[in-house]
Design an enzyme around this catalytic site. Structure first.
Site, mmCIF file in Angstrom:
data_model
loop_
_atom_site.group_PDB
_atom_site.id
_atom_site.type_symbol
_atom_site.label_atom_id
_atom_site.label_comp_id
_atom_site.label_asym_id
_atom_site.label_seq_id
_atom_site.Cartn_x
_atom_site.Cartn_y
_atom_site.Cartn_z
ATOM 1 N N HIS A 185 0.834 -1.212 0.000
ATOM 2 C CA HIS A 185 0.000 0.000 0.000
ATOM 3 C C HIS A 185 0.868 1.260 0.000
ATOM 4 O O HIS A 185 0.555 2.240 -0.685
ATOM 5 C CB HIS A 185 -0.954 0.014 1.195
ATOM 6 C CG HIS A 185 -1.854 -1.180 1.254
ATOM 7 N ND1 HIS A 185 -2.528 -1.556 2.394
ATOM 8 C CD2 HIS A 185 -2.191 -2.095 0.297
ATOM 9 C CE1 HIS A 185 -3.233 -2.654 2.143
ATOM 10 N NE2 HIS A 185 -3.044 -2.996 0.881
ATOM 11 N N HIS A 221 -9.270 -2.047 -4.952
ATOM 12 C CA HIS A 221 -8.158 -2.349 -4.045
ATOM 13 C C HIS A 221 -7.157 -3.288 -4.711
ATOM 14 O O HIS A 221 -5.946 -3.170 -4.490
ATOM 15 C CB HIS A 221 -8.621 -2.946 -2.710
ATOM 16 C CG HIS A 221 -7.462 -3.114 -1.776
ATOM 17 N ND1 HIS A 221 -6.916 -2.048 -1.074
ATOM 18 C CD2 HIS A 221 -6.677 -4.180 -1.495
ATOM 19 C CE1 HIS A 221 -5.866 -2.477 -0.393
ATOM 20 N NE2 HIS A 221 -5.700 -3.763 -0.636
ATOM 21 N N ASP A 237 -3.242 -2.646 -5.079
ATOM 22 C CA ASP A 237 -2.214 -3.640 -4.745
ATOM 23 C C ASP A 237 -1.274 -3.869 -5.924
ATOM 24 O O ASP A 237 -0.052 -3.924 -5.757
ATOM 25 C CB ASP A 237 -2.866 -4.991 -4.399
ATOM 26 C CG ASP A 237 -3.276 -5.105 -2.941
ATOM 27 O OD1 ASP A 237 -2.837 -4.284 -2.112
ATOM 28 O OD2 ASP A 237 -4.041 -6.039 -2.625
ATOM 29 N N HIS A 277 -0.532 -11.038 -5.093
ATOM 30 C CA HIS A 277 0.843 -10.562 -4.926
ATOM 31 C C HIS A 277 1.867 -11.523 -5.543
ATOM 32 O O HIS A 277 2.838 -11.092 -6.149
ATOM 33 C CB HIS A 277 1.158 -10.368 -3.444
ATOM 34 C CG HIS A 277 0.272 -9.372 -2.775
ATOM 35 N ND1 HIS A 277 0.186 -8.056 -3.192
ATOM 36 C CD2 HIS A 277 -0.564 -9.483 -1.720
ATOM 37 C CE1 HIS A 277 -0.678 -7.418 -2.414
ATOM 38 N NE2 HIS A 277 -1.146 -8.255 -1.517
#
EC number: 3.5.1.108
Length: 303
Positions: free
Chosen positions: A78, A237, A241, A264
């Site tokens: 973030h 979001h 990310d 991720h």
């Protein structure tokens, strides 16, 4: 000339680690040209520096963690997204623990900190990575890809089989030539399912998680009283990310990222795949004022 950027002033904040639940002191300091984003574990003696670089990403379980010589910094995505969105190239990030504080679960508080510190343009051209050809990585029905694009664009699709998501937009495409990262993306919070929380806490994860720093979803609804900040906050979001994960390449991108159910881990694999294929990208700068740059950043506001 598009110049490299750092902070005008040092700024500090305190928060809790999402996974550790521990109090963390965060200090952002200006850094010289060509430093990049460097995390500094000031609680260790001697202090350990870890550059925000895709090759140092070692753990992608529910967050992006960097490690070097056995020393770790977790949940960097973030803050990295805020640096990317505001075009910050060089900064030292000092931490008193192994995790960046979660703040409110979005990049918004970090954007506020950076803007409060002030942004300083530096005496060297900003370097961009331009995508020259398509790169794709796929895994278990998920995919992430880079495509050439004269600007910076992020498209994302999520697919959750859950009553809450039946009424939510699960795709987003954000072209940053026409869309503000600060207004449209930075405030999107991380989200989690109540049913997963017990399992996570048994693994010493999400110990600092609460309704103050995440959107929490039970079997039927969003638990947070205030609801959502954007109608497509969940997928936004994921865009946030991805922007943070891609900034581990070390430079802002000129190109398009497309993610389908990517996380991720896959984002990092894509970065590594790109770096390994040197004919797929090039470093470019915009030193001549007559060149029309495909990316522009807001003029630094006075702190």
């Amino acid at each position: 000339m598009i110049r490299q950027r750092t902070l005008k002033n040092t700024i500090r904040a305190t928060g809790v680690g999402l996974h550790s639940g521990e109090k963390v002191y965060l200090t952002l300091r200006p850094a010289p040209v060509n430093t990049g984003i460097v995390f500094v574990r000031t609680d260790l003696d001697p202090v350990v520096q870890i550059a925000a670089n895709a090759e140092y990403v070692t753990d992608t379980t529910l967050c992006t963690a960097l490690s070097r010589d056995g020393v770790k910094v977790a949940t960097v995505e973030h803050l990295m997204s805020a640096f990317a969105g505001l075009g910050i190239d060089n900064v030292f990030v000092e931490l008193s623990a192994a995790e960046v504080p979660i703040m409110d679960g979005s990049a918004g508080p970090f954007v506020f900190l950076i803007q409060s510190a002030g942004i300083a343009e530096q005496g060297a051209p900003k370097k961009f990575i331009r995508i020259k050809r398509e790169i794709v990585v796929e895994e278990d029905g998920k995919e992430a890809r880079f495509l050439p694009h004269n600007g910076f664009k992020v498209a994302f699709a999520i697919d959750f089989d859950h009553p809450v998501f039946a009424h939510q937009k699960q795709t987003a495409s954000v072209d940053f030539s026409t869309t503000s990262f600060v207004k449209e993306v930075s405030r999107a919070r991380t989200f989690g399912f109540m049913r997963d929380l017990e399992h996570l806490r048994a693994q010493n994860l999400a110990l600092g998680g609460s309704l103050d720093n995440a959107i929490v979803v039970d079997d039927y609804r969003i638990v947070n009283e205030g609801g959502l900040r954007y109608e497509d906050e969940f997928v936004k979001h994921k865009v946030l990310d991805a922007i943070g994960d891609l900034y581990q390449l070390g430079h802002s991108l000129i190109g398009e990222f497309r993610g389908v159910k990517s996380g991720h881990g896959l984002n990092n694999k894509l970065c590594r795949a790109l770096m390994a294929q040197q004919d797929a990208w090039e470093i470019v700068t915009f030193e001549d004022d007559t060149q029309t740059a495909p990316i522009s950043y807001a003029a630094p506001a006075l702190a």
